[in-house]
Scaffold this motif. Structure first.
Motif, PDB file in Angstrom:
ATOM      1  N   LYS A   1       1.087  -0.826  -0.097  1.00 24.13           N
ATOM      2  CA  LYS A   1       0.192  -0.050   0.188  1.00 24.13           C
ATOM      3  C   LYS A   1       0.563   1.172   0.216  1.00 24.13           C
ATOM      4  O   LYS A   1       1.673   1.150   0.949  1.00 24.13           O
ATOM      5  CB  LYS A   1      -0.905   0.111   1.424  1.00 24.13           C
ATOM      6  CG  LYS A   1      -2.192  -1.223   1.258  1.00 24.13           C
ATOM      7  CD  LYS A   1      -3.239  -0.819   2.416  1.00 24.13           C
ATOM      8  CE  LYS A   1      -4.521  -0.225   1.326  1.00 24.13           C
ATOM      9  NZ  LYS A   1      -5.213  -0.631   2.355  1.00 24.13           N
ATOM     10  N   TYR A   2       0.616   2.167  -0.737  1.00 23.78           N
ATOM     11  CA  TYR A   2       2.058   3.191  -0.967  1.00 23.78           C
ATOM     12  C   TYR A   2       0.665   4.684  -0.711  1.00 23.78           C
ATOM     13  O   TYR A   2      -0.649   4.180  -0.446  1.00 23.78           O
ATOM     14  CB  TYR A   2       1.923   3.671  -2.564  1.00 23.78           C
ATOM     15  CG  TYR A   2       2.815   2.338  -2.785  1.00 23.78           C
ATOM     16  CD1 TYR A   2       3.686   2.152  -3.311  1.00 23.78           C
ATOM     17  CD2 TYR A   2       2.325   1.300  -3.789  1.00 23.78           C
ATOM     18  CE1 TYR A   2       4.616   1.217  -2.992  1.00 23.78           C
ATOM     19  CE2 TYR A   2       2.759   0.589  -3.657  1.00 23.78           C
ATOM     20  CZ  TYR A   2       4.167   0.518  -4.504  1.00 23.78           C
ATOM     21  OH  TYR A   2       5.071  -0.620  -4.555  1.00 23.78           O
TER      22      TYR A   2
ATOM     23  N   ALA B   1       3.707   5.200  -5.846  1.00 22.89           N
ATOM     24  CA  ALA B   1       3.585   4.222  -5.848  1.00 22.89           C
ATOM     25  C   ALA B   1       4.633   4.410  -7.237  1.00 22.89           C
ATOM     26  O   ALA B   1       5.303   2.943  -7.272  1.00 22.89           O
ATOM     27  CB  ALA B   1       2.493   4.166  -6.159  1.00 22.89           C
ATOM     28  N   SER B   2       4.337   4.946  -7.875  1.00 22.02           N
ATOM     29  CA  SER B   2       5.542   4.926  -9.142  1.00 22.02           C
ATOM     30  C   SER B   2       6.965   4.872  -8.865  1.00 22.02           C
ATOM     31  O   SER B   2       7.638   4.487 -10.491  1.00 22.02           O
ATOM     32  CB  SER B   2       4.492   5.797 -10.777  1.00 22.02           C
ATOM     33  OG  SER B   2       3.464   5.994 -11.151  1.00 22.02           O
ATOM     34  N   ILE B   3       6.901   5.490  -8.754  1.00 19.37           N
ATOM     35  CA  ILE B   3       8.560   6.054  -7.907  1.00 19.37           C
ATOM     36  C   ILE B   3       8.889   4.934  -7.783  1.00 19.37           C
ATOM     37  O   ILE B   3       9.677   4.162  -7.900  1.00 19.37           O
ATOM     38  CB  ILE B   3       8.556   7.347  -6.985  1.00 19.37           C
ATOM     39  CG1 ILE B   3       8.485   9.027  -7.543  1.00 19.37           C
ATOM     40  CG2 ILE B   3      10.046   7.518  -6.217  1.00 19.37           C
ATOM     41  CD1 ILE B   3       8.072   9.423  -6.891  1.00 19.37           C
ATOM     42  N   HIS B   4       8.282   4.544  -6.883  1.00 20.15           N
ATOM     43  CA  HIS B   4       8.760   2.965  -5.859  1.00 20.15           C
ATOM     44  C   HIS B   4       8.883   2.007  -6.439  1.00 20.15           C
ATOM     45  O   HIS B   4      10.386   1.132  -7.207  1.00 20.15           O
ATOM     46  CB  HIS B   4       7.491   2.615  -4.881  1.00 20.15           C
ATOM     47  CG  HIS B   4       8.208   1.814  -3.529  1.00 20.15           C
ATOM     48  ND1 HIS B   4       8.325   0.376  -3.969  1.00 20.15           N
ATOM     49  CD2 HIS B   4       9.064   1.701  -2.052  1.00 20.15           C
ATOM     50  CE1 HIS B   4       9.382  -0.019  -2.764  1.00 20.15           C
ATOM     51  NE2 HIS B   4       9.628   0.650  -1.881  1.00 20.15           N
ATOM     52  N   GLU B   5       8.154   1.756  -8.068  1.00 21.28           N
ATOM     53  CA  GLU B   5       8.433   0.669  -8.520  1.00 21.28           C
ATOM     54  C   GLU B   5       9.023   0.787  -9.582  1.00 21.28           C
ATOM     55  O   GLU B   5      10.327   0.285  -9.653  1.00 21.28           O
ATOM     56  CB  GLU B   5       6.431   0.172  -9.008  1.00 21.28           C
ATOM     57  CG  GLU B   5       6.099   0.260  -8.584  1.00 21.28           C
ATOM     58  CD  GLU B   5       4.211  -0.045  -9.219  1.00 21.28           C
ATOM     59  OE1 GLU B   5       4.516   0.649  -9.851  1.00 21.28           O
ATOM     60  OE2 GLU B   5       3.666  -0.653  -8.242  1.00 21.28           O
ATOM     61  N   THR B   6       9.403   2.084  -9.392  1.00 23.08           N
ATOM     62  CA  THR B   6      10.964   2.095 -10.992  1.00 23.08           C
ATOM     63  C   THR B   6      12.088   1.661  -9.678  1.00 23.08           C
ATOM     64  O   THR B   6      13.161   1.694 -10.347  1.00 23.08           O
ATOM     65  CB  THR B   6      11.137   3.973 -11.153  1.00 23.08           C
ATOM     66  OG1 THR B   6       9.398   4.239 -11.798  1.00 23.08           O
ATOM     67  CG2 THR B   6      11.824   4.264 -11.792  1.00 23.08           C
TER      68      THR B   6
ATOM     69  N   SER C   1       9.705   6.832   2.913  1.00 22.38           N
ATOM     70  CA  SER C   1       9.253   7.317   2.025  1.00 22.38           C
ATOM     71  C   SER C   1       7.622   7.321   1.801  1.00 22.38           C
ATOM     72  O   SER C   1       7.008   8.096   1.670  1.00 22.38           O
ATOM     73  CB  SER C   1      10.649   7.913   1.022  1.00 22.38           C
ATOM     74  OG  SER C   1      11.489   8.341   2.477  1.00 22.38           O
ATOM     75  N   CYS C   2       7.916   5.669   0.237  1.00 24.40           N
ATOM     76  CA  CYS C   2       6.957   5.427  -0.090  1.00 24.40           C
ATOM     77  C   CYS C   2       5.321   4.638   0.241  1.00 24.40           C
ATOM     78  O   CYS C   2       4.197   4.812  -0.244  1.00 24.40           O
ATOM     79  CB  CYS C   2       7.250   4.859  -1.379  1.00 24.40           C
ATOM     80  SG  CYS C   2       8.834   6.028  -2.320  1.00 24.40           S
ATOM     81  N   LEU C   3       5.461   3.827   0.941  1.00 23.61           N
ATOM     82  CA  LEU C   3       4.964   2.983   1.550  1.00 23.61           C
ATOM     83  C   LEU C   3       4.096   3.283   2.881  1.00 23.61           C
ATOM     84  O   LEU C   3       4.860   4.190   3.751  1.00 23.61           O
ATOM     85  CB  LEU C   3       5.559   1.229   2.009  1.00 23.61           C
ATOM     86  CG  LEU C   3       6.307   0.663   0.776  1.00 23.61           C
ATOM     87  CD1 LEU C   3       6.685  -0.518   1.857  1.00 23.61           C
ATOM     88  CD2 LEU C   3       5.331   0.229  -0.845  1.00 23.61           C
ATOM     89  N   ALA C   4       3.083   2.870   2.401  1.00 24.42           N
ATOM     90  CA  ALA C   4       2.029   2.902   3.890  1.00 24.42           C
ATOM     91  C   ALA C   4       2.395   2.654   4.843  1.00 24.42           C
ATOM     92  O   ALA C   4       3.038   1.476   4.691  1.00 24.42           O
ATOM     93  CB  ALA C   4       0.606   3.144   3.672  1.00 24.42           C
ATOM     94  N   PRO C   5       2.553   3.583   5.902  1.00 21.32           N
ATOM     95  CA  PRO C   5       2.854   2.411   8.045  1.00 21.32           C
ATOM     96  C   PRO C   5       1.679   1.110   7.492  1.00 21.32           C
ATOM     97  O   PRO C   5       1.059   1.524   7.484  1.00 21.32           O
ATOM     98  CB  PRO C   5       2.501   3.497   8.421  1.00 21.32           C
ATOM     99  CG  PRO C   5       1.952   4.715   8.194  1.00 21.32           C
ATOM    100  CD  PRO C   5       1.484   4.594   6.832  1.00 21.32           C
ATOM    101  N   VAL C   6       2.397   0.378   8.107  1.00 20.28           N
ATOM    102  CA  VAL C   6       1.364  -1.210   8.661  1.00 20.28           C
ATOM    103  C   VAL C   6       0.817  -0.754   9.710  1.00 20.28           C
ATOM    104  O   VAL C   6       1.364  -0.254  10.975  1.00 20.28           O
ATOM    105  CB  VAL C   6       2.709  -2.312   8.680  1.00 20.28           C
ATOM    106  CG1 VAL C   6       1.557  -4.205   8.866  1.00 20.28           C
ATOM    107  CG2 VAL C   6       2.947  -2.376   7.771  1.00 20.28           C
ATOM    108  N   LEU C   7      -0.613  -1.056   9.855  1.00 21.86           N
ATOM    109  CA  LEU C   7      -1.216  -1.110  11.098  1.00 21.86           C
ATOM    110  C   LEU C   7      -1.456  -2.725  12.120  1.00 21.86           C
ATOM    111  O   LEU C   7      -1.093  -3.862  11.455  1.00 21.86           O
ATOM    112  CB  LEU C   7      -2.670  -1.155  10.606  1.00 21.86           C
ATOM    113  CG  LEU C   7      -4.001  -0.789  11.862  1.00 21.86           C
ATOM    114  CD1 LEU C   7      -3.815  -0.185  12.664  1.00 21.86           C
ATOM    115  CD2 LEU C   7      -5.356  -1.703  10.637  1.00 21.86           C
ATOM    116  N   VAL C   8      -0.608  -1.990  13.465  1.00 25.62           N
ATOM    117  CA  VAL C   8      -0.015  -3.039  14.386  1.00 25.62           C
ATOM    118  C   VAL C   8      -1.098  -2.945  15.089  1.00 25.62           C
ATOM    119  O   VAL C   8      -2.030  -3.034  15.715  1.00 25.62           O
ATOM    120  CB  VAL C   8       0.678  -2.254  15.273  1.00 25.62           C
ATOM    121  CG1 VAL C   8       1.209  -3.619  15.782  1.00 25.62           C
ATOM    122  CG2 VAL C   8       2.433  -1.666  14.556  1.00 25.62           C
TER     123      VAL C   8
END
Length: 68
Positions: A6-7, A13-18, A39-46
């Motif tokens: 999840k971005y 998302a585009s930047i990360h995939e590149t 920087s790009c990925l959404a934080p994981v819900l604990v």
């Protein structure tokens, strides 16, 4: 099992995939990739074990189905 990422936004998302492609070919090192992940990925819900169990029960999912 393939992880679903999840971005924070479509642009990130585009930047990360590149950057992932550049990492795969060796143009970007592991440390730089970690920084892009942060920087790009959404934080994981604990979630607590109890919250996970409540979610599974609400969605009528067994443990084996939930983890796949």
């Amino acid at each position: 099992m393939k992880m679903v990422k999840k971005y924070r936004s479509n642009a990130l998302a585009s930047i990360h995939e590149t950057m992932e492609v550049l990492h795969e070919i060796g143009a970007v090192d592991k440390q730089t990739m970690r920084e892009f992940d942060e920087s790009c990925l959404a934080p994981v819900l604990v979630m607590s074990p109890e919250e996970i169990r409540e979610l599974r029960e609400r969605e009528h999912l067994s443990q084996p189905v939930f983890v796949t």
